[in-house]
Design an enzyme around this catalytic site. Structure first.
Site: not given
Ligand code: ATP
Ligand code: MG
Length: 409
Positions: A34, A111, A32
């Protein structure tokens, strides 16, 4: 790109951030996209026609393009957390996180370094405050800031570290890794509903086996599935761990082949060993196999619900998969046809195959059912349709045994 350009031309900063940037830089397909911006959610809404604001605690803007949704979040701050009224900390854990901030502050509250990269279209460059590009090249998972306090703030980060390490084939760097086993117990404080979502992400990313091994390595698996961990560690036989391994390998293979995978089957695999052990104990003290499985399933699901809440739409099929196992041994008369007509026959049969592959049950039993289906393809089985509806009626009338705790009740 449209979202970034539109926000820029309305005078706001806007960047693609998180998994979208990370995965594109790695040549992977992002799940996705963001976007982070200095515009408030209301300002974002006024820029787009196709925009909805969601969330009470975290106000977010969702910009819709057909079926795609781009999530647009206003920069947030992690700074001076304790001083802010808007934000409360309890034992170091974030309860509310709604303080807007600058781009730099937004980067710091993310994170991992590899998740704190920002791509902008003013000059088509990636902003990297935290050394995320180096870590991406070196294959390193590194928490921003002090690892222990970042894990305490949000213990789900323990699971995210494992998830990204397994999915990307990265290593967790030593300082991030050091407190993980010790802090694993913090998962107890995470709401069971959130853990359910996280567990799905952990096991449905195409690297379930690797993830499972890492979760056990960091003592996280015991926090998620304590009964399973207990059953696996105290087992003298090889087959229970083989069974879980095979089940997870199967899941990974299906995902690679872009076939659907059902969480019910996955959870049925993960919880089978405790169900099997409990049901055997009950049978040893004289309980009929059918009832034994029913009681064991209820007990195991009730205990599991304290850690991960499995919605009924998954726990009901799980029970069916377990319950149908004992019926595979009935080969006489119309019984096999009746079983064949059960809506969950296919899943139960796949489950039986796994049990046979891991030497828990005789392969000949699974072969019997494979041949049975070849001999009676579904369409030709005269009873199939009829039995399917009957099966459903019968199930509805059947009562649960008394005095049995049920996770779903
Ligand atoms: P994917 O969508 O492939 O699982 P992602 O890194 O995009 O991985 P998401 O859960 O979509 O993960 O979150 C988007 C972004 O938000 C992350 O890349 C991170 O920067 C931030 N984020 C998400 N969860 C946390 C958390 N628990 N603590 C700190 N930052 C977070
Ligand atoms: Mg994501």
């Amino acid at each position: 790109m449209k979202v970034l350009y539109r926000l820029n031309s309305a005078g706001y900063q806007a960047y693609l951030v998180g998994g979208g940037v990370r995965d594109l830089l790695l040549g992977r397909e992002p799940k996705d996209f963001d976007v982070a911006t200095d515009a408030s959610p209301e300002q974002v809404k006024s820029v787009f026609n196709n925009c909805r604001l969601i969330g009470r605690r975290f106000r977010l803007a969702h910009v819709h393009f057909g079926r795609e949704i781009i999530e647009v979040a206003t920069f947030r701050s992690n700074q001076e957390a304790a001083k802010q009224d808007d934000r409360q900390l309890e034992n170091g854990r974030i309860l509310r996180d709604n303080v807007y901030g600058t781009l730099e502050e937004d980067a710091q509250r993310r994170d991992f370094t590899i998740n704190a990269l920002y791509y902008g279209v003013e000059d088509f460059s990636v902003i990297d405050y935290a050394g995320g590009i180096d870590d991406l090249h070196n294959g390193v998972i590194r928490l921003l800031g002090d690892p222990e306090s970042r894990f305490r703030e949000d213990p789900v980060r323990l699971l995210r570290a494992v998830r990204f390490a397994a999915k990307l084939g990265f290593v967790i760097e030593p300082a991030t890794e050091a407190p993980m086993n010790r802090l694993a117990v913090l998962l107890q404080d995470v709401p069971a509903a959130r853990l359910f979502e996280e567990v799905l992400k952990l096991f449905l990313a195409g690297t379930a086996l690797e993830t499972f091994e890492k979760l056990r390595h960091y003592d996280l698996f015991a926090q998620l599935f304590p009964a399973t961990e207990e059953a696996l560690t105290h087992e003298d036989h090889e087959f229970p761990i083989t069974f879980v391994n095979r089940g997870l390998q199967n899941t990974d293979k299906r995902i690679q082949e872009r076939k659907p995978v059902t969480p019910a089957f996955l959870f049925a695999v993960l919880l089978w060993e405790p169900v099997r052990l409990r049901s055997e104990a009950l049978q040893a003290s004289g309980t009929h196999v059918y009832e034994a499985v029913q009681i064991a399933a209820s007990e195991v699901l009730a205990k599991q619900a304290k850690h991960i809440s499995i919605p009924k739409r998954f726990s009901y099929p799980m029970r069916d998969i377990w319950q149908l196992q004992s019926r595979f041994w009935q080969h006489n008369g119309k019984r096999p046809h009746r079983l064949r007509g059960h809506p969950r026959f296919r899943a139960a049969y796949d489950f039986l195959l796994l049990r046979a592959e891991s030497d828990e049950v005789d392969q000949a039993e699974a072969d019997w059912w494979t041949r049975f289906q070849e001999r009676w393809p579904q369409e030709e089985s005269p009873q199939a349709e009829e039995q399917q509806t009957q099966g459903r009626k019968r199930r509805r009338r059947r009562r649960k045994p008394k005095n049995t705790a049920t996770a779903d009740d």
